[in-house]
Design an enzyme around this catalytic site. Structure first.
Site, short mmCIF file in Angstrom:
data_model
loop_
_atom_site.label_atom_id
_atom_site.label_comp_id
_atom_site.label_asym_id
_atom_site.label_seq_id
_atom_site.Cartn_x
_atom_site.Cartn_y
_atom_site.Cartn_z
N LEU A 158 0.83 -1.21 0.00
CA LEU A 158 0.00 0.00 0.00
C LEU A 158 0.86 1.26 0.00
O LEU A 158 0.40 2.36 -0.31
CB LEU A 158 -0.90 0.00 1.25
CG LEU A 158 -2.16 0.84 1.16
CD1 LEU A 158 -3.09 0.31 0.10
CD2 LEU A 158 -2.88 0.86 2.51
N SER A 159 2.12 1.10 0.38
CA SER A 159 3.02 2.24 0.58
C SER A 159 3.96 2.42 -0.61
O SER A 159 4.81 1.56 -0.87
CB SER A 159 3.83 1.99 1.86
OG SER A 159 5.02 2.75 1.87
N PRO A 160 3.82 3.53 -1.35
CA PRO A 160 4.71 3.74 -2.50
C PRO A 160 6.17 3.95 -2.08
O PRO A 160 7.08 3.56 -2.80
CB PRO A 160 4.15 5.01 -3.15
CG PRO A 160 3.39 5.70 -2.06
CD PRO A 160 2.89 4.64 -1.13
#
Lengths: 234, 249
Positions: free
Chosen positions: A15-17
């Site tokens: 979910l975390s770029p």
């Protein structure tokens, strides 16, 4: 006398770029540096809840800044990031629980595939603005990564077992115990104590502290020099 | 044909150790890169408070998925009460200090220094210096940082500020005159103006660096985007301690 490889744990959530950036940077270096890179699929909402932190995207200014920051960083680090159209829905409503459980199952059964599958899930959510929550989405990523249809289905089934759910909780707790308040969190296992680094923008500092050669963010091996005699700073 | 130097504004507050790191790195590069570094003393507490208020206002009646903060609107307080971030910061600053060769030492009473004491008087003093003796701003900023973030010394009392000013090269008379000027409306307004400028650029914390590019200003938060900034400026990044300075620090 050859040193034992230094163990480096990367706690991340697709979910975390910024987790993707940290992941790609460390993957570039895992065969250059004398490190044993261990990927640790984790669940970012669990970490935020435990630490009382909140995602930057929820602070309007930070959210705006992040969009701009990612536009620069994708070119700078050559990672094909594209912001999802309905960014808040993707982050807040859809999330990544099923995907992270799947990656946990991969880590338990086929750890050698974890890097590829993680990357394919990131490509879906953070490059092609595609779903990663539905079974067919996860299966598609798994097959693109090189798993057979049967293997992918079996892993998907395992994802919903208590064994896998607990493993994801355990990994997330481990990150919290190291002091994580967000992801990516990198834990470098030193002789005296673990060195914990948050974010994807500390690689050069990490190289300096471990007396490793930094070949830039793109890891240009033509810059490789003879092994440095500089000693580790931590 | 030589290009005009690119204007780079550094908005900073002494209270912020990451501001010190960004400051030292940019100061090292100001004579290496084709840039015109402009130091902008600003007030961090106001920026944080304003961003928190903005957040609060947007959420009330805004997107209902976003939770309204319950810990009070003085965001700085609630930020630091997140002990985990504070613990992390203490460790990270030691690593960054070594890497950037900036002699950072964590104050014993971190919360006291950051929340109870703050930096308003010191930032007003720096604003006063900025108006009267801009060529001295770099040195005085550094001496104040050395007090708070290296020797765990006070920067709130007049004699503390005076000591830093004299260490930087001011005479006692000049230092006292600048101190007196710090409490005038002119200086208070100038500090507000710098802080508002940072805020208008989108700042939610400090340090904030604004690079004036051909098309539009590029805004960077924190001290870890300077390599990216170099890339965008077409300049060479040589790490936080560029070659020209190695051995001199």
């Amino acid at each position: 006398m050859a040193n034992l490889p230094r163990k480096l744990e990367l706690f991340y959530d697709v979910l975390s770029p910024y987790s993707w950036l940290g992941f790609e940077l460390l993957c570039r270096y895992q065969n250059i540096w004398n490190i044993n890179l261990q990927l640790r699929p984790s669940f970012i909402p669990g970490i935020l809840k435990d630490s009382g932190n909140k995602p930057p995207a929820l602070v309007p200014r930070k959210g705006k800044y992040m969009m701009m920051d990612l536009q620069h960083l994708k070119n700078f680090y050559q990672v094909p990031i594209r912001i999802p159209k309905d960014f808040l829905t993707v982050i807040l409503e859809k999330g990544s629980l099923n995907a992270m459980r799947f990656l946990t199952a991969v880590n338990m059964e086929k750890p050698e595939m974890l890097e590829n599958v993680s990357r394919e899930l990131w490509m879906r959510i953070w490059s092609r603005d595609e779903d990663i929550t539905e079974p067919q989405s996860i299966l598609a990523a798994a097959e693109k990564a090189g798993l057979s249809k049967e293997q992918a289905k079996s892993l998907l089934e395992n994802s919903s077992t208590d064994k896998v759910k607990n493993k994801l909780k355990e990994t997330t707790s481990a990150a919290c115990n190291y002091g994580a308040f967000g992801l990516p969190t990198i834990v470098v296992h030193m002789d005296n104590k673990p060195c914990v680094i948050f974010g994807s923008d500390r690689m050069e500092m990490l190289a300096y502290l471990l007396a490793l050669q930094f070949l830039g963010r793109l890891c240009k091996t033509d810059l490789l020099a003879p092994v440095s005699t500089r000693r580790s700073q931590i | 044909m030589s290009c005009l130097p690119r204007k780079l504004e550094l908005f900073y507050d002494l209270l912020c150790p990451y501001s010190w790191l960004g400051f030292e790195i940019l100061c090292r590069y100001q004579n290496i890169w084709n840039i015109s570094l402009q130091l902008r003393p600003s007030f961090l507490a106001a920026i944080i408070m304003d961003s928190d208020m903005e957040e609060y206002r947007e959420k009330v009646g805004g997107d209902q998925r976003i939770q309204v903060p319950t810990k009070g609107i003085y965001g700085f307080n609630s930020y630091l009460e997140k002990l985990r971030k504070q613990e992390y910061m203490k460790n990270e600053l030691q690593y960054l200090g070594k890497f950037c060769q900036v002699p950072i030492e964590i104050p014993r009473d971190l919360r006291g220094v950051l929340i109870d004491k703050g930096s308003l008087n010191a930032m007003r003093f720096l604003t006063s210096v900025h108006i009267e003796y801009p060529e001295m701003l770099e040195k005085v900023s550094r001496e104040l940082w050395m007090r708070i973030w290296s020797r765990d010394e006070d920067i709130t009392e007049p004699w503390s500020i005076q000591a830093a000013a004299e260490e930087a090269g001011f005479s006692r008379k000049q230092a006292m005159s600048l101190l007196k000027k710090s409490s005038t409306e002119e200086v208070k307004n100038k500090l507000r103006e710098n802080t508002n400028t940072a805020y208008k650029y989108g700042a939610f914390g400090l340090p904030t660096i604004v690079a004036h590019m051909d098309t539009k200003p590029c805004v960077f938060f924190s001290s870890d985007r300077i390599e990216l900034l170099a890339h965008l400026l077409g300049e060479q990044w040589q790490g936080p301690v560029p070659q020209a300075l190695k051995g001199k620090l």
